[in-house]
Design a protein around this motif. Structure first.
Motif, PDB file in Angstrom:
ATOM      1  N   PHE A  31    -116.712 -81.302   0.834  1.00  0.00           N
ATOM      2  CA  PHE A  31    -117.312 -80.219   0.058  1.00  0.00           C
ATOM      3  C   PHE A  31    -116.751 -78.867   0.476  1.00  0.00           C
ATOM      4  N   CYS A  84    -113.185 -78.440  -0.725  1.00  0.00           N
ATOM      5  CA  CYS A  84    -113.199 -78.175  -2.163  1.00  0.00           C
ATOM      6  C   CYS A  84    -113.600 -76.729  -2.439  1.00  0.00           C
ATOM      7  N   GLN A  85    -114.623 -76.250  -1.751  1.00  0.00           N
ATOM      8  CA  GLN A  85    -115.055 -74.858  -1.937  1.00  0.00           C
ATOM      9  C   GLN A  85    -113.934 -73.878  -1.609  1.00  0.00           C
ATOM     10  N   GLU A 145    -111.940 -76.276 -12.001  1.00  0.00           N
ATOM     11  CA  GLU A 145    -112.466 -77.211 -11.009  1.00  0.00           C
ATOM     12  C   GLU A 145    -113.781 -76.694 -10.433  1.00  0.00           C
ATOM     13  N   THR A 146    -114.712 -77.594 -10.281  1.00  0.00           N
ATOM     14  CA  THR A 146    -115.961 -77.294  -9.573  1.00  0.00           C
ATOM     15  C   THR A 146    -116.094 -78.327  -8.458  1.00  0.00           C
ATOM     16  N   CYS A 147    -116.987 -78.099  -7.584  1.00  0.00           N
ATOM     17  CA  CYS A 147    -117.202 -79.024  -6.462  1.00  0.00           C
ATOM     18  C   CYS A 147    -118.508 -79.795  -6.652  1.00  0.00           C
ATOM     19  N   THR A 148    -118.867 -80.007  -7.888  1.00  0.00           N
ATOM     20  CA  THR A 148    -120.148 -80.651  -8.189  1.00  0.00           C
ATOM     21  C   THR A 148    -120.237 -82.046  -7.577  1.00  0.00           C
ATOM     22  N   GLN A 149    -119.220 -82.859  -7.763  1.00  0.00           N
ATOM     23  CA  GLN A 149    -119.281 -84.225  -7.234  1.00  0.00           C
ATOM     24  C   GLN A 149    -119.340 -84.235  -5.719  1.00  0.00           C
ATOM     25  N   GLU A 150    -118.562 -83.374  -5.075  1.00  0.00           N
ATOM     26  CA  GLU A 150    -118.592 -83.292  -3.610  1.00  0.00           C
ATOM     27  C   GLU A 150    -119.962 -82.833  -3.113  1.00  0.00           C
ATOM     28  N   LEU A 151    -120.556 -81.886  -3.824  1.00  0.00           N
ATOM     29  CA  LEU A 151    -121.894 -81.425  -3.466  1.00  0.00           C
ATOM     30  C   LEU A 151    -122.910 -82.550  -3.627  1.00  0.00           C
ATOM     31  N   PHE A 152    -122.859 -83.262  -4.739  1.00  0.00           N
ATOM     32  CA  PHE A 152    -123.795 -84.368  -4.963  1.00  0.00           C
ATOM     33  C   PHE A 152    -123.640 -85.450  -3.903  1.00  0.00           C
TER      34      PHE A 152
END
Length: 79
Positions: free
Chosen positions: A38, A41-42, A53-60
């Motif tokens: 995460f 990715c950030q 790109e977002t880090c949504t999956q890594e955050l989840f």
């Protein structure tokens, strides 16, 4: 007649272990890989000026790990 919760606990309020448990789980070695993914990715996303790109999956993934870790410990405190 209802009990006034503030008066009931004014001298010794009950402690909620949730925050401490969650913090410990965020730092737990089992979740360290998800936390690192995460954070990487950030850094990648914030270093770019134009990205979708977002880090949504890594955050989840990280939050799922923390919740799983915490759930095993929190329910020991439920009466």
């Amino acid at each position: 007649m209802a009990i006034d919760d503030e008066r009931l606990f004014e001298n010794d309020p009950p402690e909620d272990p949730r925050d401490e448990i969650l913090e410990n789980c965020r730092e737990d070695s089992h979740c360290a890989g998800f936390k690192q993914e995460f954070e990487v990715c950030q850094e990648r996303v914030t270093s770019r000026s134009n990205t979708e790109e977002t880090c949504t999956q890594e955050l989840f993934d990280f939050l799922h790990c923390v919740d799983h870790c915490a759930s095993e410990k929190i329910f020991k405190h439920v009466k």
